[in-house]
Motif scaffolding. Structure first.
Motif: not given
Lengths: 344, 148
Positions: A97-101, A107-109, A146
């Protein structure tokens, strides 16, 4: 990097348009605190899974307001693969699981099976899932959480991890870590005809003096063996596996519409604790205790905007009295205690 | 500048950690949350103003001297402050800053009677949840990991 995220955002938009070519796109417009949000589904099964929890917010008539013609946020939702590929393509390691901001993009993957993208500048949100049938059940209880969290940050609102019940003149937030009894306390109030349900897990708080609580998801989760104690849920549509150990999701707007309260002024914050005794007892507690009960789960679960969420929650707990509530076996006493707090 | 916990002395100085930590003081209790791990903490009583003084660059010896106002137990109080500082450094809520100097107004008043420095209280329930199903933060400079 933002470039990768920008590219991902563009790919998500393209993938939705492609998915939209496969069949009819259904639209729903919801209204949250005076802001219109347009939901577009290129998947009928996904719309069927995600819309019931939001049905209390759906605008049945199209008002003339300009804000409605220009939605504050447009969310595109679809499933499946385009030419055998997921929109995130090769980004991320499978299963992680990833989060980018950065730069207005978030973005959540999730394990390569769900992609959530929010683009503030374009006021667009995207949700892609690989398969509707593999979606976890909680997605139906609090859909697009989210994306609503990201949008609420633009609007100075705060999504909080709390149960909420109230009536026209006020209401309470039940806060605490998982298993503390906040959901069951809120559900116990369903049997009281004077109290409406605003949240089982997540609701929106509008800061102010006083703060206001807004119902975002009109759902309640509980195990089948608890339903018998809640006569109020008779006739309410539910989804679940039928497994007695698993919570089912009840859609209160379908069968119990009058029990959903859209908003109320916050009267108090209550920290329940399940005890073996028969009675319900209330004692005053500190704002610091409320912050400890409310902030960590809200911030960690929502992941983004932790600093501003902490500031918002820190301000919130200073605005209203805080109580510790020892909950016993007398479920009706919970509703009586809540009514007492509202009327105080 | 990093300094190991074992190398701390009563003269060690510190600085606040602002990256990835949120903190507020309500009714005398300091609540801190590590945004990366989900761990959260509470400081109560005398530990709250002592934490503020440590963040402002005061050494354990200086804090003890301010609290004791010339009394003989300053040395043992400094030990208590140093232990709290070590806990805070260990949890990445405070950082050693050997070149720092005491800054800000003194917020510590002499304390009458026994002086005990409360320990840092840590809550790990959210950390446990995150460890079960971690979310990786994508590095803005390195970009996304790829499966290719």
């Amino acid at each position: 990097m933002s470039l990768e995220a920008r590219d991902l955002c563009a790919r998500a938009g393209g993938a939705f348009e492609h998915a939209a070519l496969r069949g009819r796109v259904s639209e729903a417009r919801i209204l949250l605190l005076g802001h219109a949000i347009l939901l577009r589904f290129a998947s009928a099964p996904l719309a069927a899974r995600l819309m019931p929890a939001l049905s209390h917010l759906v605008m049945s008539a199209r008002p003339a307001a300009t804000s409605f013609e220009q939605p504050d946020l447009t969310i595109d939702v679809w499933d499946g693969f385009v030419a055998g590929a997921a929109p995130h393509a090769e980004l991320g390691v499978a299963g992680e699981r990833y989060h980018f901001e950065d730069d207005g993009l978030e973005v959540f993957l999730d394990a390569g099976a769900r992609l959530t993208v929010l683009d503030r500048a374009a006021r667009r949100g995207y949700l892609w899932v690989d398969s509707v049938t593999r979606m976890p059940p909680h997605e139906s209880a609090a859909p697009l959480r989210r994306l609503f969290h990201g949008w609420s940050r633009w609007r100075g609102l705060q999504l909080v991890h709390a149960a909420a019940v109230g009536r026209a003149r006020g209401g309470v937030l039940f806060v605490g870590r998982g298993g503390s009894g906040k959901s069951s306390s809120a559900l116990a109030c369903l049997n009281d005809p004077e109290l409406g349900h605003a949240s089982d897990d997540y609701c929106l708080v509008e800061p102010g003096k006083p703060p206001r609580v807004h119902c975002l998801f009109s759902t309640a989760k509980l195990r089948p063996d608890s339903v018998a104690a809640l006569g109020a849920l008779a006739g309410t549509r539910w989804e679940g596996s039928g497994d007695a150990t698993q919570k089912a999701i009840y859609f209160l707007n379908e069968g119990q519409r009058s029990r959903v309260i859209p908003r109320f002024v916050l009267s108090a914050i209550v920290m329940p604790r399940v005890t073996g005794g028969p009675e319900v007892t209330l004692t005053r507690a500190s704002a610091a205790e409320a912050l400890r009960a409310l902030a960590p789960s809200t911030i960690v679960e929502l992941r983004s905007g932790g600093r501003e969420a902490f500031a918002n929650l820190s301000a919130l707990v200073r605005e209203v009295p805080v109580y510790r509530m020892d909950v016993g076996s007398d479920r009706q006493a919970i509703a009586r205690a809540v009514r007492g707090l509202i009327d105080a | 500048m990093h300094e190991s916990v074992s190398a701390l002395s009563p003269e060690s100085r510190f600085a606040a950690v602002t990256d990835g930590v949120v903190c507020d003081v309500i009714e005398g209790e300091a609540i801190l949350i590590r945004l990366d791990t989900g761990a959260y903490y509470s400081l109560t009583g005398l530990a709250t103003p002592v934490f503020k003084a440590l963040q402002d660059g005061w050494s354990a010896a200086e804090i003890a001297a301010a609290l004791c106002a010339g009394r003989a137990e300053a040395s043992s109080v400094a030990g208590g402050v140093q232990a709290l500082a070590a806990q805070l450094v260990d949890e990445k809520l405070l950082q050693a800053a050997p070149r720092a100097s005491a800054a800000g107004e003194a917020t510590l008043s002499p304390v009458e009677g026994d002086i005990a420095i409360p320990k840092l209280e840590k809550f790990s329930d959210m950390t446990d949840l995150l460890l079960l199903d971690p979310i990786h933060e994508v590095d803005k400079t390195k970009g996304w990991p790829t499966s290719a």
